[in-house]
Write a protein that holds these residues in place. Sequence first.
Motif, PDB file in Angstrom:
ATOM      1  N   GLU A  96       0.830  -1.211   0.000  1.00 34.14           N
ATOM      2  CA  GLU A  96       0.000   0.000   0.000  1.00 34.14           C
ATOM      3  C   GLU A  96       0.860   1.256   0.000  1.00 34.14           C
ATOM      4  O   GLU A  96       0.603   2.201  -0.750  1.00 34.14           O
ATOM      5  CB  GLU A  96      -0.948   0.020   1.200  1.00 34.14           C
ATOM      6  CG  GLU A  96      -2.100  -0.946   1.103  1.00 34.14           C
ATOM      7  CD  GLU A  96      -3.064  -0.644  -0.027  1.00 34.14           C
ATOM      8  OE1 GLU A  96      -3.211   0.532  -0.434  1.00 34.14           O
ATOM      9  OE2 GLU A  96      -3.682  -1.596  -0.530  1.00 34.14           O
ATOM     10  N   VAL A  97       1.895   1.279   0.831  1.00 38.26           N
ATOM     11  CA  VAL A  97       2.778   2.444   0.909  1.00 38.26           C
ATOM     12  C   VAL A  97       3.483   2.653  -0.432  1.00 38.26           C
ATOM     13  O   VAL A  97       3.584   3.783  -0.925  1.00 38.26           O
ATOM     14  CB  VAL A  97       3.784   2.299   2.069  1.00 38.26           C
ATOM     15  CG1 VAL A  97       4.878   3.352   1.991  1.00 38.26           C
ATOM     16  CG2 VAL A  97       3.067   2.392   3.409  1.00 38.26           C
ATOM     17  N   SER A 117     -10.103  -0.478   7.842  1.00 39.12           N
ATOM     18  CA  SER A 117     -10.965  -0.216   8.990  1.00 39.12           C
ATOM     19  C   SER A 117     -11.400  -1.540   9.614  1.00 39.12           C
ATOM     20  O   SER A 117     -11.230  -2.601   9.021  1.00 39.12           O
ATOM     21  CB  SER A 117     -12.201   0.581   8.564  1.00 39.12           C
ATOM     22  OG  SER A 117     -13.028  -0.195   7.725  1.00 39.12           O
ATOM     23  N   GLY A 118     -11.988  -1.470  10.784  1.00 39.17           N
ATOM     24  CA  GLY A 118     -12.438  -2.678  11.466  1.00 39.17           C
ATOM     25  C   GLY A 118     -13.533  -3.402  10.717  1.00 39.17           C
ATOM     26  O   GLY A 118     -13.611  -4.624  10.729  1.00 39.17           O
ATOM     27  N   ALA A 122      -2.438   7.243   7.624  1.00 34.34           N
ATOM     28  CA  ALA A 122      -2.853   5.990   8.274  1.00 34.34           C
ATOM     29  C   ALA A 122      -4.055   5.364   7.586  1.00 34.34           C
ATOM     30  O   ALA A 122      -4.081   4.163   7.330  1.00 34.34           O
ATOM     31  CB  ALA A 122      -3.152   6.240   9.741  1.00 34.34           C
ATOM     32  N   ASP A 123      -5.076   6.169   7.256  1.00 32.76           N
ATOM     33  CA  ASP A 123      -6.283   5.572   6.682  1.00 32.76           C
ATOM     34  C   ASP A 123      -6.146   5.218   5.207  1.00 32.76           C
ATOM     35  O   ASP A 123      -7.003   4.534   4.664  1.00 32.76           O
ATOM     36  CB  ASP A 123      -7.520   6.440   6.941  1.00 32.76           C
ATOM     37  CG  ASP A 123      -7.351   7.878   6.512  1.00 32.76           C
ATOM     38  OD1 ASP A 123      -6.219   8.372   6.511  1.00 32.76           O
ATOM     39  OD2 ASP A 123      -8.359   8.517   6.198  1.00 32.76           O
ATOM     40  N   HIS A 132     -15.496   6.624   4.768  1.00 28.37           N
ATOM     41  CA  HIS A 132     -14.832   7.896   5.005  1.00 28.37           C
ATOM     42  C   HIS A 132     -13.309   7.777   4.996  1.00 28.37           C
ATOM     43  O   HIS A 132     -12.757   6.737   5.319  1.00 28.37           O
ATOM     44  CB  HIS A 132     -15.257   8.474   6.357  1.00 28.37           C
ATOM     45  CG  HIS A 132     -16.678   8.908   6.390  1.00 28.37           C
ATOM     46  ND1 HIS A 132     -17.708   8.045   6.661  1.00 28.37           N
ATOM     47  CD2 HIS A 132     -17.242  10.116   6.183  1.00 28.37           C
ATOM     48  CE1 HIS A 132     -18.852   8.704   6.618  1.00 28.37           C
ATOM     49  NE2 HIS A 132     -18.591   9.960   6.326  1.00 28.37           N
ATOM     50  N   ILE A 133     -12.679   8.883   4.634  1.00 28.03           N
ATOM     51  CA  ILE A 133     -11.242   9.047   4.826  1.00 28.03           C
ATOM     52  C   ILE A 133     -11.046  10.330   5.630  1.00 28.03           C
ATOM     53  O   ILE A 133     -11.948  11.161   5.729  1.00 28.03           O
ATOM     54  CB  ILE A 133     -10.463   9.104   3.493  1.00 28.03           C
ATOM     55  CG1 ILE A 133     -10.975  10.237   2.593  1.00 28.03           C
ATOM     56  CG2 ILE A 133     -10.500   7.769   2.783  1.00 28.03           C
ATOM     57  CD1 ILE A 133     -10.147  10.460   1.331  1.00 28.03           C
TER      58      ILE A 133
END
Length: 193
Positions: free
Chosen positions: A106-107, A125-126, A119-120, A132-133
């Motif tokens: 991802e990075v 997310s859980g 981070a997002d 949302h971001i």
Amino acid sequence: MSQLNKAVRSTLALWLLTAFLYPLFMLFCGQIALPFQANGSLITNSQGTVVGSALIGQPFNSDRYFWSRPSTVKYSIAPEVAKTGVSGASNLAPSNPELLKRIQVEVARLKQANIQPTADLVYTSGSGLDPHISIAAAQAQVRRIASARNLNPAQIQTLVSQNIDGRFLGIFGEPGINVLQLNIALDALQPAS
């Protein structure tokens, strides 16, 4: 016999109340008081076609759009997800090599697109369905989108500012931006003359 009669009547009365009257009352209240929410918070495009829900995220991969955060369940739309409605996290420990590899991928993808990783935009997310971001994640993508659409970055920055969802009741959660709503607004944006 009178006890049996009372028991049968009580059961029928409760069944009528809980199986029919209460659900009908709730349906009526929802459709009158909160029809948008009661019908799934569906979002339509400029042609009136339903394109998604304000409650469930979608993947966006084009450089012309704001990207959503990664999802371990592929937003419940990928062929490898057996059915829709699946949600959840990977539940991988921070020391798990598989998680570390996914984060590195991802990075690298973000850096290749000249986006400062937030981070997002790196972590899921859980639920795997978060629509949302963060504001920082949206701002990190402004230059890429401006370049892809030949727009002034200030126009897109203004659009980001106009689409911020504040804290719930002013105190709960963090401000964020619904990616689908922002991308619909982005499609409606006209180039500066």
